[in-house]
Design a protein around this motif. Sequence first.
Motif, PDB file in Angstrom:
ATOM      1  N   HIS A  28       1.965  -0.719   3.917  1.00 29.34           N
ATOM      2  CA  HIS A  28       2.973   0.208   4.441  1.00 29.34           C
ATOM      3  C   HIS A  28       2.852   0.409   5.956  1.00 29.34           C
ATOM      4  O   HIS A  28       3.128   1.500   6.464  1.00 29.34           O
ATOM      5  N   CYS A  29       2.451  -0.643   6.655  1.00 25.28           N
ATOM      6  CA  CYS A  29       2.289  -0.565   8.112  1.00 25.28           C
ATOM      7  C   CYS A  29       1.385   0.602   8.493  1.00 25.28           C
ATOM      8  O   CYS A  29       1.653   1.338   9.456  1.00 25.28           O
ATOM      9  N   ALA A  30       0.306   0.784   7.720  1.00 27.06           N
ATOM     10  CA  ALA A  30      -0.630   1.879   7.983  1.00 27.06           C
ATOM     11  C   ALA A  30      -2.043   1.427   7.633  1.00 27.06           C
ATOM     12  O   ALA A  30      -2.753   2.087   6.869  1.00 27.06           O
ATOM     13  N   MET A  31      -2.481   0.322   8.194  1.00 30.63           N
ATOM     14  CA  MET A  31      -3.776  -0.255   7.835  1.00 30.63           C
ATOM     15  C   MET A  31      -4.965   0.656   8.157  1.00 30.63           C
ATOM     16  O   MET A  31      -5.905   0.733   7.357  1.00 30.63           O
ATOM     17  N   PRO A  32      -4.984   1.354   9.304  1.00 30.78           N
ATOM     18  CA  PRO A  32      -6.108   2.276   9.521  1.00 30.78           C
ATOM     19  C   PRO A  32      -6.217   3.345   8.432  1.00 30.78           C
ATOM     20  O   PRO A  32      -7.331   3.699   8.020  1.00 30.78           O
ATOM     21  N   LEU A  33      -5.088   3.839   7.936  1.00 26.32           N
ATOM     22  CA  LEU A  33      -5.120   4.817   6.854  1.00 26.32           C
ATOM     23  C   LEU A  33      -5.631   4.189   5.561  1.00 26.32           C
ATOM     24  O   LEU A  33      -6.401   4.805   4.816  1.00 26.32           O
ATOM     25  N   MET A  34      -5.195   2.955   5.276  1.00 27.76           N
ATOM     26  CA  MET A  34      -5.672   2.269   4.078  1.00 27.76           C
ATOM     27  C   MET A  34      -7.196   2.124   4.118  1.00 27.76           C
ATOM     28  O   MET A  34      -7.888   2.360   3.120  1.00 27.76           O
ATOM     29  N   GLU A  35      -7.712   1.745   5.276  1.00 26.57           N
ATOM     30  CA  GLU A  35      -9.167   1.613   5.419  1.00 26.57           C
ATOM     31  C   GLU A  35      -9.851   2.959   5.208  1.00 26.57           C
ATOM     32  O   GLU A  35     -10.895   3.048   4.548  1.00 26.57           O
ATOM     33  N   HIS A  36      -9.270   4.013   5.771  1.00 26.15           N
ATOM     34  CA  HIS A  36      -9.828   5.359   5.618  1.00 26.15           C
ATOM     35  C   HIS A  36      -9.851   5.783   4.154  1.00 26.15           C
ATOM     36  O   HIS A  36     -10.815   6.426   3.704  1.00 26.15           O
ATOM     37  N   MET A  37      -8.820   5.415   3.401  1.00 26.65           N
ATOM     38  CA  MET A  37      -8.740   5.793   1.987  1.00 26.65           C
ATOM     39  C   MET A  37      -9.565   4.877   1.095  1.00 26.65           C
ATOM     40  O   MET A  37      -9.777   5.170  -0.074  1.00 26.65           O
ATOM     41  N   GLY A  38      -9.996   3.741   1.639  1.00 22.10           N
ATOM     42  CA  GLY A  38     -10.800   2.819   0.858  1.00 22.10           C
ATOM     43  C   GLY A  38     -10.006   2.006  -0.136  1.00 22.10           C
ATOM     44  O   GLY A  38     -10.527   1.606  -1.181  1.00 22.10           O
ATOM     45  N   VAL A  39      -8.745   1.732   0.190  1.00 18.65           N
ATOM     46  CA  VAL A  39      -7.911   0.908  -0.685  1.00 18.65           C
ATOM     47  C   VAL A  39      -7.311  -0.234   0.128  1.00 18.65           C
ATOM     48  O   VAL A  39      -7.073  -0.096   1.328  1.00 18.65           O
ATOM     49  N   GLY A  40      -7.100  -1.385  -0.560  1.00 19.04           N
ATOM     50  CA  GLY A  40      -6.511  -2.524   0.130  1.00 19.04           C
ATOM     51  C   GLY A  40      -5.005  -2.463   0.203  1.00 19.04           C
ATOM     52  O   GLY A  40      -4.387  -2.968   1.145  1.00 19.04           O
ATOM     53  N   ALA A  41      -4.399  -1.839  -0.800  1.00 22.27           N
ATOM     54  CA  ALA A  41      -2.936  -1.731  -0.867  1.00 22.27           C
ATOM     55  C   ALA A  41      -2.590  -0.684  -1.917  1.00 22.27           C
ATOM     56  O   ALA A  41      -3.396  -0.370  -2.800  1.00 22.27           O
ATOM     57  N   THR A  42      -1.395  -0.133  -1.806  1.00 23.61           N
ATOM     58  CA  THR A  42      -0.893   0.793  -2.813  1.00 23.61           C
ATOM     59  C   THR A  42       0.560   0.465  -3.136  1.00 23.61           C
ATOM     60  O   THR A  42       1.232  -0.250  -2.385  1.00 23.61           O
ATOM     61  N   CYS A  43       1.020   0.983  -4.254  1.00 23.89           N
ATOM     62  CA  CYS A  43       2.456   1.053  -4.504  1.00 23.89           C
ATOM     63  C   CYS A  43       2.955   2.379  -3.960  1.00 23.89           C
ATOM     64  O   CYS A  43       2.218   3.371  -3.942  1.00 23.89           O
ATOM     65  N   ARG A  44       4.200   2.392  -3.503  1.00 29.24           N
ATOM     66  CA  ARG A  44       4.762   3.626  -2.960  1.00 29.24           C
ATOM     67  C   ARG A  44       6.150   3.858  -3.521  1.00 29.24           C
ATOM     68  O   ARG A  44       7.030   3.001  -3.394  1.00 29.24           O
ATOM     69  N   ALA A  45       6.326   5.001  -4.151  1.00 28.90           N
ATOM     70  CA  ALA A  45       7.649   5.444  -4.583  1.00 28.90           C
ATOM     71  C   ALA A  45       8.108   6.519  -3.613  1.00 28.90           C
ATOM     72  O   ALA A  45       7.472   7.569  -3.497  1.00 28.90           O
ATOM     73  N   SER A  46       9.184   6.247  -2.892  1.00 31.77           N
ATOM     74  CA  SER A  46       9.692   7.196  -1.902  1.00 31.77           C
ATOM     75  C   SER A  46      11.106   7.611  -2.302  1.00 31.77           C
ATOM     76  O   SER A  46      11.978   6.780  -2.519  1.00 31.77           O
ATOM     77  N   PHE A  47      11.299   8.915  -2.391  1.00 30.79           N
ATOM     78  CA  PHE A  47      12.534   9.471  -2.929  1.00 30.79           C
ATOM     79  C   PHE A  47      13.485   9.914  -1.820  1.00 30.79           C
ATOM     80  O   PHE A  47      13.083  10.138  -0.677  1.00 30.79           O
ATOM     81  N   ALA A  48      14.744  10.047  -2.191  1.00 27.46           N
ATOM     82  CA  ALA A  48      15.786  10.468  -1.265  1.00 27.46           C
ATOM     83  C   ALA A  48      16.684  11.486  -1.968  1.00 27.46           C
ATOM     84  O   ALA A  48      16.508  11.789  -3.151  1.00 27.46           O
ATOM     85  N   MET A  49      17.671  11.984  -1.224  1.00 25.95           N
ATOM     86  CA  MET A  49      18.521  13.031  -1.792  1.00 25.95           C
ATOM     87  C   MET A  49      19.376  12.535  -2.951  1.00 25.95           C
ATOM     88  O   MET A  49      19.905  13.336  -3.714  1.00 25.95           O
ATOM     89  N   TYR A  50      19.508  11.199  -3.118  1.00 23.63           N
ATOM     90  CA  TYR A  50      20.321  10.685  -4.214  1.00 23.63           C
ATOM     91  C   TYR A  50      19.505  10.394  -5.473  1.00 23.63           C
ATOM     92  O   TYR A  50      20.052   9.946  -6.468  1.00 23.63           O
ATOM     93  N   ASN A  51      18.212  10.624  -5.431  1.00 21.03           N
ATOM     94  CA  ASN A  51      17.389  10.396  -6.626  1.00 21.03           C
ATOM     95  C   ASN A  51      17.421  11.601  -7.553  1.00 21.03           C
ATOM     96  O   ASN A  51      17.720  12.717  -7.129  1.00 21.03           O
ATOM     97  N   THR A  52      17.090  11.367  -8.797  1.00 23.91           N
ATOM     98  CA  THR A  52      17.175  12.401  -9.830  1.00 23.91           C
ATOM     99  C   THR A  52      15.893  12.439 -10.650  1.00 23.91           C
ATOM    100  O   THR A  52      15.040  11.537 -10.560  1.00 23.91           O
ATOM    101  N   LYS A  53      15.785  13.457 -11.492  1.00 29.54           N
ATOM    102  CA  LYS A  53      14.651  13.527 -12.415  1.00 29.54           C
ATOM    103  C   LYS A  53      14.683  12.359 -13.398  1.00 29.54           C
ATOM    104  O   LYS A  53      13.626  11.895 -13.848  1.00 29.54           O
TER     105      LYS A  53
END
Length: 407
Positions: free
Chosen positions: A364-389
């Motif tokens: 996610h263009c955040a490699m220093p944060l990934m290193e800080h968290m100790g993970v190589g990669a994550t999945c990311r679900a990012s929501f917007a105003m058009y998403n629903t339950k």
Amino acid sequence: MSFDVQKIRADFPILSREVNGKPLIYLDSGASAQKPQVVIDAITRGYAEEYANVHRGLHFLSNLATDKYEAVRGTVAKFLNAPSEDDIIFNSGTTEGINMVAYSWAMPRLKAGDEIVLSIMEHHANIVPWHFLRERQGVVIKWVDVDADGDLDPQKVIDAIGPKTKLVAVTHMSNVLGTVVDVKAITTGAHEKGVPVLIDGSQAAVHMPVDVADIGCDFYAITGHKLYGPSGSGAIYVAPDRMKEMQPFMGGGDMIREVSRDAVTYNDPPMMFEAGTPGIVQTIGMGVAIEYMMSIGMDNIAAYESELCRYTRERLDGLNWLNVQGKSVTKGAIFSFTLDGAAHAHDISTVLDKKGVAVRAGTHCAMPLMEHMGVGATCRASFAMYNTKADVDALIDALELCHDLFA
């Protein structure tokens, strides 16, 4: 107006399509948001009926394009509550905006040993330009970590400011953790020490009201494609005192008044910093997108997304084999996660896609944060105003399938 998510969804034609035989569940708005029909129509009309270059002609189409293009400056100023539309510089997005600050403001002013304070949560767009200054001018980057919940303590940022600190550059909302940062407190503390503040508003501006006058920051960057507008569009607010200190770093087009063999006279800001033919239709489309958001109401959007975020947290917390990164109480509707076991983020994303659920996978263009968290990669679900339950429920169902496959 009241918030009607189904009416809003109807404004986005792509949300009615299917992917892999399943209804599209689009959860990648943190990377790039989908576009409402009004924006699509404005882009089509701009190219099909109204296109001409701006500022350079006296004919009807040029005047029309110029009027529409320049009107967006006022729209952005209203959106950010900037004191004047002259405080708004157009660009291709936050990346260009931050690079402009690096080249136009920081590079002429900083020398070897001078410091820039960053948080570990920054997107590469708010890291790499400062590395340029580190490599080329000997500038020192000072990092401030987040805590175990993904919160950034404003006081730790302020405490990192020393006598050689020349700039603080922080995100308003993490694109990985969803953490919302108290940028007003950081700005107040930094200004007490005489240090300007740049804020990356790429994520925050689409999810909540932004008031640069209240925050008091020196620079605030936004990007159009995350604001339901076209790619290649964006803007940056620059406080008047900082604008006076900046030098143009790109030359040509409307950033000049006169050019001779021996001299050049620059245009007044903000046009001094807008070289060449701009993204005319893209900028007009961004203005329409921002007007669309303001017609719904940023407070309404924030309230709806807050409830959606609460529901998502509850559903994800029920999956004891899912590791969600970031537990901040300020967290917005961005969720990065890994699964127990050997499943890579790319594998998870591929399985979710087969169920019609679009998420991002990687660093996610955040490699220093990934290193800080100790993970190589994550999945990311990012929501917007058009998403629903219902979208959240579809994500949970797809994740449970992943668990069955990879456990």
